[in-house]
Each structure stands twice: as C-alpha cells, then as structure tokens.
Scaffold this motif. Sequence first.
Motif, PDB file in Angstrom:
ATOM      1  N   VAL A  17      -4.922  -9.556  -0.043  1.00  0.00           N
ATOM      2  CA  VAL A  17      -5.797  -9.814  -0.091  1.00  0.00           C
ATOM      3  C   VAL A  17      -6.765  -8.615  -0.962  1.00  0.00           C
ATOM      4  N   ARG A  18      -7.363  -7.944   0.355  1.00  0.00           N
ATOM      5  CA  ARG A  18      -8.912  -7.493   0.809  1.00  0.00           C
ATOM      6  C   ARG A  18      -8.377  -6.194  -0.519  1.00  0.00           C
ATOM      7  N   GLN A  19      -7.220  -5.281  -0.617  1.00  0.00           N
ATOM      8  CA  GLN A  19      -6.601  -4.625  -1.441  1.00  0.00           C
ATOM      9  C   GLN A  19      -6.556  -4.551  -3.059  1.00  0.00           C
ATOM     10  N   ILE A  20      -5.816  -5.846  -3.089  1.00  0.00           N
ATOM     11  CA  ILE A  20      -5.886  -6.224  -4.574  1.00  0.00           C
ATOM     12  C   ILE A  20      -7.057  -6.415  -5.312  1.00  0.00           C
ATOM     13  N   VAL A  21      -8.207  -8.094  -4.353  1.00  0.00           N
ATOM     14  CA  VAL A  21      -9.168  -7.992  -4.669  1.00  0.00           C
ATOM     15  C   VAL A  21      -9.982  -6.553  -5.398  1.00  0.00           C
ATOM     16  N   LYS A  22      -9.716  -5.345  -4.154  1.00  0.00           N
ATOM     17  CA  LYS A  22     -10.745  -4.667  -4.744  1.00  0.00           C
ATOM     18  C   LYS A  22     -10.219  -3.566  -5.906  1.00  0.00           C
ATOM     19  N   LEU A  23      -8.642  -3.586  -6.184  1.00  0.00           N
ATOM     20  CA  LEU A  23      -8.239  -3.225  -7.456  1.00  0.00           C
ATOM     21  C   LEU A  23      -8.458  -3.513  -8.653  1.00  0.00           C
ATOM     22  N   MET A  24      -8.535  -4.647  -8.415  1.00  0.00           N
ATOM     23  CA  MET A  24      -8.387  -5.881  -9.667  1.00  0.00           C
ATOM     24  C   MET A  24      -9.769  -5.591 -10.229  1.00  0.00           C
ATOM     25  N   ASP A  25     -11.543  -5.707  -9.103  1.00  0.00           N
ATOM     26  CA  ASP A  25     -12.564  -5.575  -9.466  1.00  0.00           C
ATOM     27  C   ASP A  25     -13.030  -4.062 -10.681  1.00  0.00           C
ATOM     28  N   HIS A  29      -8.745  -4.997 -14.099  1.00  0.00           N
ATOM     29  CA  HIS A  29      -7.347  -5.861 -13.641  1.00  0.00           C
ATOM     30  C   HIS A  29      -7.167  -7.691 -13.483  1.00  0.00           C
ATOM     31  N   GLU A  30      -5.831  -7.665 -14.460  1.00  0.00           N
ATOM     32  CA  GLU A  30      -5.753  -9.012 -14.039  1.00  0.00           C
ATOM     33  C   GLU A  30      -5.439  -9.769 -12.614  1.00  0.00           C
ATOM     34  N   GLY A  31      -4.518  -8.736 -12.100  1.00  0.00           N
ATOM     35  CA  GLY A  31      -4.568  -8.724 -11.193  1.00  0.00           C
ATOM     36  C   GLY A  31      -3.090  -7.376 -10.887  1.00  0.00           C
ATOM     37  N   LEU A  32      -1.471  -7.611 -10.195  1.00  0.00           N
ATOM     38  CA  LEU A  32      -0.428  -6.687  -9.612  1.00  0.00           C
ATOM     39  C   LEU A  32      -0.135  -7.457  -9.909  1.00  0.00           C
ATOM     40  N   ARG A  33       1.363  -6.444 -11.077  1.00  0.00           N
ATOM     41  CA  ARG A  33       2.917  -6.998 -11.045  1.00  0.00           C
ATOM     42  C   ARG A  33       3.524  -6.428 -10.572  1.00  0.00           C
ATOM     43  N   HIS A  57       6.543 -15.805 -17.961  1.00  0.00           N
ATOM     44  CA  HIS A  57       8.028 -15.375 -17.500  1.00  0.00           C
ATOM     45  C   HIS A  57       7.149 -15.318 -16.266  1.00  0.00           C
ATOM     46  N   ASP A  58       6.312 -14.276 -15.436  1.00  0.00           N
ATOM     47  CA  ASP A  58       5.302 -14.338 -14.551  1.00  0.00           C
ATOM     48  C   ASP A  58       5.670 -15.401 -13.486  1.00  0.00           C
ATOM     49  N   GLU A  59       5.910 -14.944 -12.326  1.00  0.00           N
ATOM     50  CA  GLU A  59       5.635 -15.930 -11.289  1.00  0.00           C
ATOM     51  C   GLU A  59       4.171 -15.300 -10.433  1.00  0.00           C
ATOM     52  N   VAL A  60       2.941 -16.263 -11.749  1.00  0.00           N
ATOM     53  CA  VAL A  60       2.035 -16.165 -10.712  1.00  0.00           C
ATOM     54  C   VAL A  60       1.802 -16.383  -9.540  1.00  0.00           C
ATOM     55  N   VAL A  61       1.092 -15.898  -8.625  1.00  0.00           N
ATOM     56  CA  VAL A  61       0.621 -15.765  -6.993  1.00  0.00           C
ATOM     57  C   VAL A  61      -0.667 -15.621  -6.518  1.00  0.00           C
ATOM     58  N   GLU A  62      -1.729 -16.560  -6.785  1.00  0.00           N
ATOM     59  CA  GLU A  62      -3.280 -16.492  -6.335  1.00  0.00           C
ATOM     60  C   GLU A  62      -3.537 -16.743  -4.849  1.00  0.00           C
ATOM     61  N   GLN A  63      -3.883 -16.132  -4.102  1.00  0.00           N
ATOM     62  CA  GLN A  63      -4.365 -16.679  -2.730  1.00  0.00           C
ATOM     63  C   GLN A  63      -6.025 -15.579  -2.625  1.00  0.00           C
ATOM     64  N   ASP A  64      -6.999 -16.131  -2.388  1.00  0.00           N
ATOM     65  CA  ASP A  64      -8.576 -15.711  -1.861  1.00  0.00           C
ATOM     66  C   ASP A  64      -8.816 -15.368  -2.857  1.00  0.00           C
ATOM     67  N   GLY A  65      -8.573 -15.188  -4.308  1.00  0.00           N
ATOM     68  CA  GLY A  65      -9.500 -14.119  -5.524  1.00  0.00           C
ATOM     69  C   GLY A  65      -8.310 -13.056  -5.915  1.00  0.00           C
ATOM     70  N   ALA A  66      -6.979 -12.509  -4.848  1.00  0.00           N
ATOM     71  CA  ALA A  66      -6.156 -11.857  -5.271  1.00  0.00           C
ATOM     72  C   ALA A  66      -4.616 -12.567  -6.362  1.00  0.00           C
ATOM     73  N   ARG A  67      -3.729 -11.450  -7.579  1.00  0.00           N
ATOM     74  CA  ARG A  67      -3.490 -12.137  -7.776  1.00  0.00           C
ATOM     75  C   ARG A  67      -2.537 -11.040  -8.164  1.00  0.00           C
ATOM     76  N   VAL A  68      -1.110 -12.357  -7.704  1.00  0.00           N
ATOM     77  CA  VAL A  68      -0.491 -11.593  -8.293  1.00  0.00           C
ATOM     78  C   VAL A  68       0.851 -11.870  -8.596  1.00  0.00           C
ATOM     79  N   MET A  69       1.636 -10.625  -9.814  1.00  0.00           N
ATOM     80  CA  MET A  69       2.393 -11.297 -10.891  1.00  0.00           C
ATOM     81  C   MET A  69       3.587 -10.988 -10.467  1.00  0.00           C
ATOM     82  N   ILE A  70       4.628 -12.191 -10.092  1.00  0.00           N
ATOM     83  CA  ILE A  70       6.980 -11.171 -10.014  1.00  0.00           C
ATOM     84  C   ILE A  70       7.263 -11.416 -11.295  1.00  0.00           C
ATOM     85  N   ALA A  71       7.214 -10.290 -11.801  1.00  0.00           N
ATOM     86  CA  ALA A  71       8.319 -10.061 -12.530  1.00  0.00           C
ATOM     87  C   ALA A  71       9.286 -10.913 -12.633  1.00  0.00           C
ATOM     88  N   PRO A  72      10.358 -11.137 -14.219  1.00  0.00           N
ATOM     89  CA  PRO A  72      11.035 -12.065 -13.724  1.00  0.00           C
ATOM     90  C   PRO A  72      12.453 -11.658 -13.411  1.00  0.00           C
TER      91      PRO A  72
END
Length: 125
Positions: A17-25, A29-33, A57-72
């Motif tokens: 979560v910390r690393q994803i938020v850092k990369l988004m900020d 970016h809106e998140g990581l796919r 069509h992405d599955e979006v998972v959000e947790q504590d400010g981190a956003r991950v999209m899963i390709a279909p």
Amino acid sequence: MFAIPGKQAVTITPAAVRQIVKLMDRDGHEGLRIGLKKGGCAGMEYTMDYVDTVDAHDEVVEQDGARVMIAPMAQMFLFGTEIDYETSLLESGFRFRNPNVVDACGCGESIKFKDVEELSAERQA
C-alpha cells in the motif's frame, strides 16, 4: 467479472500500500494496473503499468489510498492473490503470493497457472 460479492479480488499488504500510494502520488497516476502476458520459462509473467484512466472492465481494488486495477484477462488468474512489497540488500519489488500458481521458474519471474476449467470450477464452488 470473476468477483465474489463482499470479497476483494486481491489483498494488498501495508508495505505494498505504501509503495503504491508513493508511486501514484509521484506522478499523479490513478493507480497501477496488474495484468499477465505470455513469456518466461514457465509460460506467463505479471505486468504492472501506471494507469491514468480506469477501464470500465477493470476490477478495481482500493485499500488505504492505494488503487490497483486488474486487467480483464487476468482477473480469473489473480483472484485470491496477496500483493506485497519487499526490500532486501540486493533488490526491492512487488511480490505476488498467488494460490492459482502451480509452477514457477527458478528466478521467480515467470509462472504457470492451473488450467482455466479448474479455476472456473473453484470460483463456482
């Protein structure tokens, strides 16, 4: 697409979560796919890309400010995966603990999954 009501497709550890938020900020970016592609010794490899817009069509998972999209095309294969971020003396990076993997190459960069029929049967059980 392959979701179970009330259960996220993947879980994200606090370190990830910390690393994803850092990369988004860092670049806004809106998140990581997360996806999959053919390649490597075992047949498949994980992919991660920055996302600026969410695909419908992405599955979006959000947790504590981190956003991950899963390709279909990856959703069935990634369901139940834990995403972690580890740092050691020699390297740091995301690690995927995926219950759907049946084999991996020695370096851990490529994986092989259960066949589609077996994964479908498990999701319906």
